[in-house]
Enzyme design. Structure first.
Site, mmCIF file in Angstrom:
data_model
loop_
_atom_site.group_PDB
_atom_site.id
_atom_site.type_symbol
_atom_site.label_atom_id
_atom_site.label_comp_id
_atom_site.label_asym_id
_atom_site.label_seq_id
_atom_site.Cartn_x
_atom_site.Cartn_y
_atom_site.Cartn_z
ATOM 1 N N ASP A 153 20.832 -61.485 -39.422
ATOM 2 C CA ASP A 153 19.713 -60.426 -38.906
ATOM 3 C C ASP A 153 20.429 -59.309 -37.957
ATOM 4 O O ASP A 153 19.251 -58.730 -37.768
ATOM 5 C CB ASP A 153 18.615 -61.408 -38.716
ATOM 6 C CG ASP A 153 18.030 -61.870 -38.951
ATOM 7 O OD1 ASP A 153 17.609 -61.400 -40.679
ATOM 8 O OD2 ASP A 153 17.230 -62.697 -38.579
ATOM 9 N N ASP A 213 16.666 -61.086 -47.643
ATOM 10 C CA ASP A 213 16.390 -60.554 -46.580
ATOM 11 C C ASP A 213 17.527 -59.857 -46.522
ATOM 12 O O ASP A 213 17.229 -58.349 -45.656
ATOM 13 C CB ASP A 213 15.330 -61.214 -45.249
ATOM 14 C CG ASP A 213 14.583 -62.336 -45.926
ATOM 15 O OD1 ASP A 213 14.555 -63.366 -46.454
ATOM 16 O OD2 ASP A 213 14.028 -62.875 -44.329
HETATM 17 N N1 GLY Z 1 13.312 -62.250 -42.175
HETATM 18 C C1 GLY Z 1 12.589 -62.846 -41.795
HETATM 19 C C2 GLY Z 1 11.566 -62.593 -42.557
HETATM 20 O O1 GLY Z 1 10.920 -62.224 -42.606
HETATM 21 O O2 GLY Z 1 10.392 -63.686 -41.966
#
Ligand code: GLY
Length: 427
Positions: A153, A213
């Site tokens: 992330d 993601d």
């Molecule tokens: N990237 C984590 C979520 O969207 O919950």
């Protein structure tokens, strides 16, 4: 007689072999044994088209006044929040519509800082620049101290904060911080399978998967190559995006949330959901990350594969919306009382505006029309207007199975809603 017994035993043995094969799961897609031509990969995923295209083309769009009205409401929240979250950050999700104060240790702090930069862009008021700069200093400190950064992330943390700040101010420290962050993200790259491992101990077989993601986090890498002139960031982002395009799409253009890949052989194994309804359905936010994320890779590489898969991902999402265009938390629900996920709607709307800008295909005007309808619905029905809340959008779902953040504001939902409106404002 003996011969009959021998024949029966032989048949039994065959049955046992076949049944044990049938239950042996998962069947591996042998990339290693049958290497895929990564540069000439042709997807056989079908484009589902857009069922409501006429409606999206003909419905009245938001006016400039409507956009201003929506942005001014967001600004009222930003103004309150910059004075209450000084050394702390809004948590990822609200509790009773209110974000708690949290330390800079999660994956979402970049979104709050990004909203402050958007406020600076919207108003030109230097006070936002000063506040956001202070938060970018905190992001630098976090990187230097290596606090909670062993995951994918890094892009969500450092792109809306330091890269955005660098774009708006030219501040060299922000650029340097963002380049350091890009280096950190590279450490999650598995060369054998050509993917960035999302979570967990790097290289551990049971934790080795890519997730949809991550397509969002690639923008930090593409930017880093452009800024530094070093192609290594581009190469990792581009290869990760190709691997994702090859494994994450189902034949009907819905997407897996996560896909396991053997870190030692590089062989993709099987798709599993973490936040969606089940392994065979499409988690709404995951599909929305895919819409926006494929566009990012297309924008920086020009590879038609990313536009094609991005288009199909988008069309599947639009075809699974309820009447008011705000997705339920999983795309297998199209009506009823399941919770919505307004953050998926906001991400999709922002991605759709980029589809309109960057995709040269027959859908681009429909995408802009759909973005307007989603943003109209969010602004008319799903904000916290009139409620006691420090968030902007109601009715997000963070993690349904963990019973975390259900029917509540989500900080990235607020960020992408503001970002999408700013795209319309400056268009
Ligand atoms: N990237 C984590 C979520 O969207 O919950």
């Amino acid at each position: 007689m003996k011969k009959t017994v021998r024949v029966i035993s032989f048949i039994c043995a065959l049955v046992m072999i076949f049944s044990s094969c049938a239950t042996e799961k998962p069947v591996e897609i042998t990339f290693q044994d049958n290497p895929v031509d990564r540069d000439n990969y042709v997807s056989n995923v079908t484009d589902p088209g857009i069922e409501r295209s006429a409606e999206y083309l003909s419905s009245p769009k938001l006016t400039h006044e409507d956009v201003k009205h929506a942005l001014d409401f967001i600004m009222s929240k930003v103004d309150d929040n910059v004075s209450t979250f000084v050394d702390k950050y809004p948590g990822s999700y609200g509790e009773d519509l209110t974000y708690p104060q949290t330390d800079n240790t999660g994956w979402t702090e970049g979104f709050f800082i990004g909203m402050i930069w958007l406020a600076y862009e919207y108003t030109g008021d230097v006070k936002y620049k000063l506040i956001a700069t202070k938060h970018c200093d905190a992001m630098r400190k976090r990187l230097e101290d290596n606090i909670s950064l062993e995951h994918h992330d890094i892009g969500f943390l450092y792109y809306p904060s330091c890269v955005k700040g660098y774009f708006l101010t030219g501040d060299e420290k922000m650029k340097e911080t963002a380049l350091m962050a890009a280096d950190k993200l590279l450490t999650r790259y598995n060369e054998k399978g050509k993917y960035i491992q999302a979570w967990g101990e790097f290289g551990a077989v049971e934790e080795s998967r890519l997730i949809i993601d991550t397509m969002m986090n690639l923008e930090l890498l593409y930017w880093a190559s452009e800024e530094s002139g070093d192609k290594k960031y581009f190469d990792v982002a581009n290869e990760h995006a190709k691997t994702t395009a090859m494994v994450i799409m189902r034949d009907d253009a819905s997407t897996h949330h996560t896909f396991y890949i053997n870190p030692e052989t590089g062989n993709p194994s099987h798709g599993v959901t973490d936040q969606g309804l089940n392994d065979d359905t499409a988690w709404s936010r995951g599909q929305a990350w895919g819409i926006y994320g494929f566009n990012i890779s297309y924008k920086y590489t020009g590879n038609p594969l990313f536009m094609q898969e991005g288009t199909k991902t988008t069309n599947y999402f639009l075809n699974h919306l309820p009447k008011d265009n705000i997705a339920y938390w999983d795309l297998s629900f199209t009506d009823g009382n399941e919770p919505r996920d307004t953050s998926a709607a906001a991400i999709c709307a922002s991605g759709l505006i980029d589809n309109y800008k960057y995709y040269d295909n027959e859908y681009k005007d429909i995408y802009l029309g759909a973005a307007h309808q989603i943003l109209k619905s969010l602004s008319q029905k799903y904000t916290t207007r009139g409620a006691y809340s420090n968030g902007v959008l109601r009715e997000g779902v963070y993690s349904y199975h963990d019973d975390l953040g259900i029917n509540t504001p989500l900080i990235w939902g607020d960020y992408y809603y503001m970002e999408a409106l700013m795209k319309l404002w400056t268009m």
